[in-house]
Every structure is written in C-alpha cells, then in structure tokens.
Design a protein around this motif. Structure first.
Motif, PDB file in Angstrom:
ATOM      1  N   LEU A  48       0.830  -1.205   0.000  1.00 13.12           N
ATOM      2  CA  LEU A  48       0.000   0.000   0.000  1.00 13.12           C
ATOM      3  C   LEU A  48       0.868   1.261   0.000  1.00 13.12           C
ATOM      4  O   LEU A  48       0.595   2.222  -0.722  1.00 13.12           O
ATOM      5  N   GLY A  49       1.906   1.250   0.816  1.00 16.05           N
ATOM      6  CA  GLY A  49       2.776   2.424   0.894  1.00 16.05           C
ATOM      7  C   GLY A  49       3.504   2.692  -0.409  1.00 16.05           C
ATOM      8  O   GLY A  49       3.656   3.845  -0.831  1.00 16.05           O
ATOM      9  N   ALA A  50       3.958   1.620  -1.062  1.00 18.73           N
ATOM     10  CA  ALA A  50       4.657   1.786  -2.340  1.00 18.73           C
ATOM     11  C   ALA A  50       3.714   2.349  -3.395  1.00 18.73           C
ATOM     12  O   ALA A  50       4.117   3.182  -4.218  1.00 18.73           O
ATOM     13  N   ASN A  51       2.455   1.911  -3.393  1.00 18.91           N
ATOM     14  CA  ASN A  51       1.476   2.441  -4.347  1.00 18.91           C
ATOM     15  C   ASN A  51       1.256   3.933  -4.140  1.00 18.91           C
ATOM     16  O   ASN A  51       1.197   4.712  -5.094  1.00 18.91           O
ATOM     17  N   LEU A  52       1.132   4.342  -2.879  1.00 19.84           N
ATOM     18  CA  LEU A  52       0.868   5.752  -2.587  1.00 19.84           C
ATOM     19  C   LEU A  52       2.064   6.627  -2.936  1.00 19.84           C
ATOM     20  O   LEU A  52       1.919   7.673  -3.588  1.00 19.84           O
ATOM     21  N   THR A  53       3.262   6.209  -2.533  1.00 20.27           N
ATOM     22  CA  THR A  53       4.444   7.024  -2.832  1.00 20.27           C
ATOM     23  C   THR A  53       4.724   7.054  -4.332  1.00 20.27           C
ATOM     24  O   THR A  53       5.167   8.082  -4.860  1.00 20.27           O
ATOM     25  N   SER A  54       4.471   5.947  -5.013  1.00 19.97           N
ATOM     26  CA  SER A  54       4.673   5.927  -6.465  1.00 19.97           C
ATOM     27  C   SER A  54       3.748   6.915  -7.152  1.00 19.97           C
ATOM     28  O   SER A  54       4.147   7.606  -8.102  1.00 19.97           O
ATOM     29  N   ALA A  55       2.500   7.006  -6.675  1.00 19.25           N
ATOM     30  CA  ALA A  55       1.554   7.959  -7.262  1.00 19.25           C
ATOM     31  C   ALA A  55       2.013   9.391  -7.027  1.00 19.25           C
ATOM     32  O   ALA A  55       1.927  10.241  -7.919  1.00 19.25           O
ATOM     33  N   VAL A  56       2.525   9.670  -5.826  1.00 16.90           N
ATOM     34  CA  VAL A  56       2.999  11.018  -5.508  1.00 16.90           C
ATOM     35  C   VAL A  56       4.189  11.382  -6.386  1.00 16.90           C
ATOM     36  O   VAL A  56       4.232  12.456  -7.009  1.00 16.90           O
ATOM     37  N   TYR A  57       5.177  10.490  -6.472  1.00 17.46           N
ATOM     38  CA  TYR A  57       6.373  10.786  -7.247  1.00 17.46           C
ATOM     39  C   TYR A  57       6.072  10.823  -8.742  1.00 17.46           C
ATOM     40  O   TYR A  57       6.692  11.581  -9.491  1.00 17.46           O
ATOM     41  N   PHE A  62       7.255  15.670 -13.944  1.00 20.53           N
ATOM     42  CA  PHE A  62       7.651  16.801 -14.789  1.00 20.53           C
ATOM     43  C   PHE A  62       9.074  17.266 -14.480  1.00 20.53           C
ATOM     44  O   PHE A  62       9.713  17.901 -15.315  1.00 20.53           O
ATOM     45  N   LEU A  63       9.561  16.961 -13.271  1.00 22.24           N
ATOM     46  CA  LEU A  63      10.920  17.370 -12.936  1.00 22.24           C
ATOM     47  C   LEU A  63      11.931  16.711 -13.864  1.00 22.24           C
ATOM     48  O   LEU A  63      12.944  17.316 -14.224  1.00 22.24           O
ATOM     49  N   ARG A  64      11.656  15.477 -14.258  1.00 22.25           N
ATOM     50  CA  ARG A  64      12.549  14.798 -15.191  1.00 22.25           C
ATOM     51  C   ARG A  64      12.301  15.271 -16.620  1.00 22.25           C
ATOM     52  O   ARG A  64      13.239  15.655 -17.327  1.00 22.25           O
ATOM     53  N   MET A  65      11.035  15.260 -17.050  1.00 21.74           N
ATOM     54  CA  MET A  65      10.725  15.601 -18.447  1.00 21.74           C
ATOM     55  C   MET A  65      11.040  17.051 -18.762  1.00 21.74           C
ATOM     56  O   MET A  65      11.616  17.371 -19.805  1.00 21.74           O
TER      57      MET A  65
END
Length: 248
Positions: A48-57, A62-65
């Motif tokens: 669950l935590g990985a899903n939430l942090t992945s969505a946030v990041y 746009f920081l990369r693109m």
C-alpha cells in the motif's frame, strides 16, 4: 531516415530500454524480501505504501521531463551557462517540492489510512513505511532531475548506470535490514531512501563529469539562476506536464 540518424537513435534508446526494465526489480525485491516474514502485515503495508508514494512521485515526473527538454534546448544552442543554470533551477524546485512533501507527511498518513482503510496491523506498517519513505522525497525528486539533465545532455548510459546501481544497493539493504536486522516495512522504506541517497551522489558525480569538459568561466551566477524569466518558463512547462500527469 538516414543510417546515421538510425544509429544515433538506437545509441540513445537501448540504455533507456534496459534501465526501464530494471525499475520493476525494485518492487519485486521488496516483495520477495518482506514476503518471507512470518506475518503478512508488513507485506500489506509495503504494498500500500509503495502504491501511494509511487503515485505522488509520478505526479512530479515533470521534474525529469521538463529538465530534459530545457537542458536539450540549451545544449542544442551551445549555451553552456544555461546548461548549468537549468540544473540549478531544477534542483532548487525539487528541493522545494520535496520539503513540502516532508511537511505533508501527517496529511499523507491520514490519507493513506482513510483511503485504503487497512486492518490495524497493516495500518501500523503502512504508516511506518510512509513516514520513512516520504522523508526521503527531496532525494527521490532530485534523482528525477539528475536523470532528466543527463538525458538532456544526450547521455543515456548515465541513467542506465544510475538506475541499476540504485536498485542493486536497495536490494542489498533490503536483505540486510529485513532478514539481518529484523526490520519490517519501515526497514524496506529506509533501504529505498538510502539507495536514493546513493543514487543522488552517483548522479552528481556523473553531472560533474559532464561539466568538467565545459569552459570553467561559463558558470552562472545567482542572478542568472534565479532570474524571473527562466523560472517563469520552467514553471510554465512544468505546470503543463503536471496537469497532463494528473489526468493520466
């Protein structure tokens, strides 16, 4: 298309393909390590935590693109000062957003508990994971800038090295913290944050290698870095990319 253009496209593309293939390994290692614990609560919290942090990041992709686009434009124009200044501006923006993510940790904890409604044991693991993982948001976002800048410089092997090395460090630390020291979900998150810190250090070294070949006198001053016009352009591009990402 000319043969030279095909070769150049392939040269830039194949490291990116391999680096993208390495990304799922991060979640696979986390799952494999935590899945061997006697109780399933930690695995639920990590998932669950990985899903939430992945969505946030992902929302801040746009920081990369954006960094890739602006760096490539400066490189194509031969503007060494702007190449350096673009990196500085992107890192400053990543630091500001990362700090906001850290300050928003209590909100993220509440949102995770309310949105997923996990069992109490899983909720405790979820909260432990998020507290550690989001504290490393400045590192994760700075790594996105590093990847974007290297890609803008037409360096596709640097990101490949960066992602593979980061994933390997994360895998080793996962085993040490979980199997060796007995940590649960917070240990997995700590392994990821430490791997991201290693990745940022390696990324800065790669950036310095590129800058070492540029004229030493072509360094931007703070007035160049914080000038309003370039920052407005940076925000305009990133705003459009952010809205696109949110819609996705």
């Amino acid at each position: 298309m000319a043969a030279g253009a095909v070769r150049e496209s392939f040269r830039l593309a194949w490291p990116l393909v391999l680096s993208n293939l390495s990304v799922p390994l991060l979640g696979m290692v986390d799952t494999a390590v935590v899945g061997r614990l006697p109780e399933p609560y930690a695995l639920g919290g990590v998932a669950l935590g990985a899903n939430l942090t992945s969505a946030v990041y992902f929302a801040f992709g746009f920081l990369r693109m954006g960094t890739t686009a602006l760096t490539a434009q400066a490189l194509g124009g031969g503007d060494v000062v702007e190449i350096r200044a673009t990196a500085w501006r992107a890192f400053l923006l990543a630091a500001a957003i990362g700090l906001l993510c850290v300050l928003a940790i209590p909100l993220a904890l509440a949102a995770g508990s309310a949105g997923f409604a996990p069992a109490p044991a899983i909720d405790a693991e979820l909260r432990g994971y998020l507290e550690v993982r989001l504290f490393g948001a400045p590192l994760a976002l700075a790594n996105a800038v590093t990847l974007g800048w290297l890609l803008g410089m037409q360096d596709s092997r640097g990101p490949l090295l960066l992602l593979i090395a980061t994933n390997l460090v994360n895998a080793v630390l996962d085993v040490v913290f979980v199997w060796g020291l007995g940590f649960t979900a917070p240990g997995v998150a700590l392994a990821t944050v430490m791997a991201e810190a290693f990745g940022l250090a390696l990324g800065i070294w790669l950036i310095r290698r590129h800058l070492a070949g540029m004229p030493a006198d072509a360094r931007p001053g703070w007035p160049d870095i914080v000038a309003l016009a370039p920052f407005r352009r940076l925000f305009r591009i990133n705003r459009d990319l952010f809205l696109r990402t949110v819609v996705l």
